[in-house]
Design an enzyme around this catalytic site. Structure first.
Site, PDB file in Angstrom:
ATOM      1  CB  ILE A 410      -0.930   0.004   1.227  1.00 11.70           C
ATOM      2  CG1 ILE A 410      -1.612  -1.366   1.384  1.00 11.70           C
ATOM      3  CG2 ILE A 410      -1.992   1.089   1.099  1.00 11.70           C
ATOM      4  CD1 ILE A 410      -2.427  -1.510   2.644  1.00 11.70           C
ATOM      5  CB  SER A 411       0.543   4.542  -1.584  1.00 10.89           C
ATOM      6  OG  SER A 411      -0.618   4.982  -0.885  1.00 10.89           O
ATOM      7  CG  ASP A 412      -1.149   4.613   3.626  1.00  8.97           C
ATOM      8  OD1 ASP A 412      -1.111   3.470   3.141  1.00  8.97           O
ATOM      9  OD2 ASP A 412      -2.143   5.046   4.250  1.00  8.97           O
ATOM     10  CB  CYS A 413       1.601   0.304   4.331  1.00  5.08           C
ATOM     11  SG  CYS A 413      -0.082   0.348   4.978  1.00  5.08           S
ATOM     12  CD  GLU A 416       3.992   7.077   7.502  1.00  5.57           C
ATOM     13  OE1 GLU A 416       5.019   7.252   8.194  1.00  5.57           O
ATOM     14  OE2 GLU A 416       3.316   8.032   7.051  1.00  5.57           O
TER      15      GLU A 416
END
Length: 554
Positions: A410-413, A416
């Site tokens: 996933i992009s944000d995972c 981060e």
């Protein structure tokens, strides 16, 4: 460390980190409860009931959970913090009964009264109708069409299921297989509990229910996203094909349906292998498990047993009982924020054991990046041809919301996870470790590649994939209880996570794809500014709305 009250903020932070160090799991992640939705566990219970899987000691804990979240009016919400709905109530009531709670039990009596007072199960939304039908207490004539033939459309076709948001796509995939094969529970007419449920759930005798006429019937309590006139019209046209004339049974239509269901099953097997039988989420986990059982002639198979081995990945026991989580956990997501807080405090060097443990977790969790993961069956689906066949974005180098085995980056995972890894690699305790200190830059490059390829044309970032569909897809949302689920959108949360990760990487690795990163940052920043509201806030989608979104935006 030490007892007593901290004398200043720095001391308080150190005590806090020392406390959290005690909570980190053996493999280096911070565990947490990711429950809440009440419509998840019923799908698992129904699938296990139909396939003859005994949930054993889990049953008592599941019953405890269902009892604890029954509301004063006798119903259950779609979510534990939601007012009672027919979606939550019908599925929770059925679950209690399948788990062995008798109809005379006070919880069942109150639940049944709520259901019948609100029109009976015929007013339950479409996903509930579907689950009731595969169980054998509802009829297919009362379920709107989910045609597998759609998968055979050319990719250029304006409306193609491969362009749907992946969570939507992966739920309707097994749904279409079960619908098009008209799956029937072999115990439908012999199981006494199912016979009782057919009497309990409806306000009129089961044999008199006009199923086809009730396809669009939904309780007002559940209409969060009313089905459009266009979608109802399309469903009515398909009803002629499916039910009134049953053309799908006749050549050449039957040939096309057969090809569609064969592709659907091939896609289900691909999803199972790419995710090590975890599946993208709990709904398609249960549906895929039921589908492979049905496809094997309603018998256990290797694929079915591999599904069984992954059931507990989704289950969580807490003070309120056993629940099915909204994912197989939030391990990577929670851990990335926790360790970034430690790093930003400046106190990380005082906690080398914690930092090395967490770095070890991130090293193992990066998708298709370790010796173990590249040796798995998921690796063969990473080729360009395989990804094109099954509508997957590049996975290698991304970080997941949960675990590497889950397999969906996933992009944000990824963002981060990358920021956490970049920070940890600056610590002497990590660099001096023989394994962790040898973390290759190429793996950081792979993560950057995933983030760069996920940027949308509008400059923002969506979740798992680029935006593939169009806004008009929402006009054909068949779900009454979920809004904006048909396509993936650019979000302030995902976009800001990606921007900060690319900036952090660029600060340490100034020469790697520098121009591309600079361009991505410029377009991303412009997107974030463009969606800021006039009061200075951002509208959020993945947390406590404005607070969560503005936290990322700022």
């Amino acid at each position: 460390g030490g007892g007593g009250r901290a004398k200043d903020a720095a001391a308080a932070a150190e005590k806090g980190i020392a406390f959290y160090e005690q909570l980190v799991c053996d493999d280096g992640h911070f565990a947490g409860d990711y429950g809440g939705p009440m419509f998840l566990m019923p799908g698992l219970i129904i699938t296990c009931y139909v396939t003859g899987v005994d949930l054993g000691p889990r049953k008592a804990a599941m019953i405890t959970y269902l009892r604890n979240h029954q509301q004063a009016d006798g119903g259950w919400g779609t979510h534990i913090e939601c007012a009672s709905t027919m979606f939550g109530s019908v599925l929770s009531y059925v679950s209690l009964r399948l788990l062995g709670v008798p109809a005379r039990d006070p919880a069942a009596v109150e639940g049944r009264k709520f259901i019948r007072d609100n029109g009976g199960a015929i007013t339950a939304p479409s996903w509930a109708k579907f689950w009731l039908t595969v169980l054998g207490v509802h009829e297919w004539a009362g379920v709107n069409s989910i045609p597998a033939e759609m998968w055979l459309l050319p990719n250029w076709f304006p409306f193609h299921p491969g362009k749907l948001w992946c969570h939507c796509r992966m739920v309707y995939l097994p749904m279409c297989y079960l619908y098009c094969s008209r799956f029937t529970n072999p115990s439908k007419h012999s199981d006494p509990t199912l016979g009782e449920l057919r009497e309990e759930l409806y306000v009129t005798p089961y044999t008199t229910v006009p199923w086809a006429a009730q396809r669009h019937t939904v309780c007002p309590l559940d209409e969060y996203s009313p089905v459009t006139v266009l979608q109802k019209f399309l469903h009515n046209v398909l009803a002629v094909y499916e039910t009134h004339l049953a053309l799908w049974k006749l050549p050449p239509f039957s040939w096309v349906r057969s090809r569609g269901t064969k592709f659907a099953m091939a896609y289900i097997h691909a999803e199972d292998l790419q995710t090590n039988y975890i599946c993208i989420g709990p709904v398609n986990k249960a549906l895929n498990m039921l589908s492979v059982w049905a496809d094997a002639g309603q018998r256990e198979s290797e694929a079915f047993h591999r599904h069984l081995a992954r059931l507990d990945d989704f289950l969580w026991v807490a003070e309120d009982g056993m629940k099915m989580q909204g994912y197989n956990g939030s391990q990577c997501w929670d851990t990335s924020f926790a360790i970034q807080a430690v790093l930003e405090s400046g106190l990380a060097p005082k906690f080398p054991k914690l930092c090395n443990k967490v770095m070890s977790f991130f090293e193992r969790t990066q998708i298709l990046s370790t010796e173990v993961s590249t040796a798995s069956e998921a690796q063969r689906f990473e080729s360009v041809e395989a990804r094109r066949s099954f509508f997957r974005h590049v996975s290698k180098g991304g970080w997941p919301f949960s675990t590497s085995a889950h397999g969906w980056p996933i992009s944000d995972c990824t963002a981060e996870g990358l920021k956490a890894t970049l920070g940890l690699l600056q610590l002497s305790c990590v660099r001096s470790d023989a394994v962790l200190g040898a973390f290759p830059a190429s793996r950081l490059h792979d993560a950057v590649h995933v983030i760069l390829t996920l940027q949308n044309n509008d400059g923002g970032w969506a979740t798992y994939e680029n935006n593939r569909g169009f806004g008009f897809y929402e006009w054909m949302n068949p779900s009454e209880v979920f809004g904006d689920i048909m396509i993936d959108y650019s979000y302030v949360e995902c976009s800001c996570a990606a921007i900060t990760a690319l900036a952090a990487f660029s600060n340490q690795h100034t020469h790697h794809r520098a121009e591309e990163i600079a361009g991505a940052l410029k377009r991303g920043s412009a997107f974030v500014r463009s969606i800021q509201r006039t009061d200075g806030s951002w509208y959020g989608s993945w947390g406590v709305c404005f607070t969560y979104a503005t936290w990322f935006g700022v």
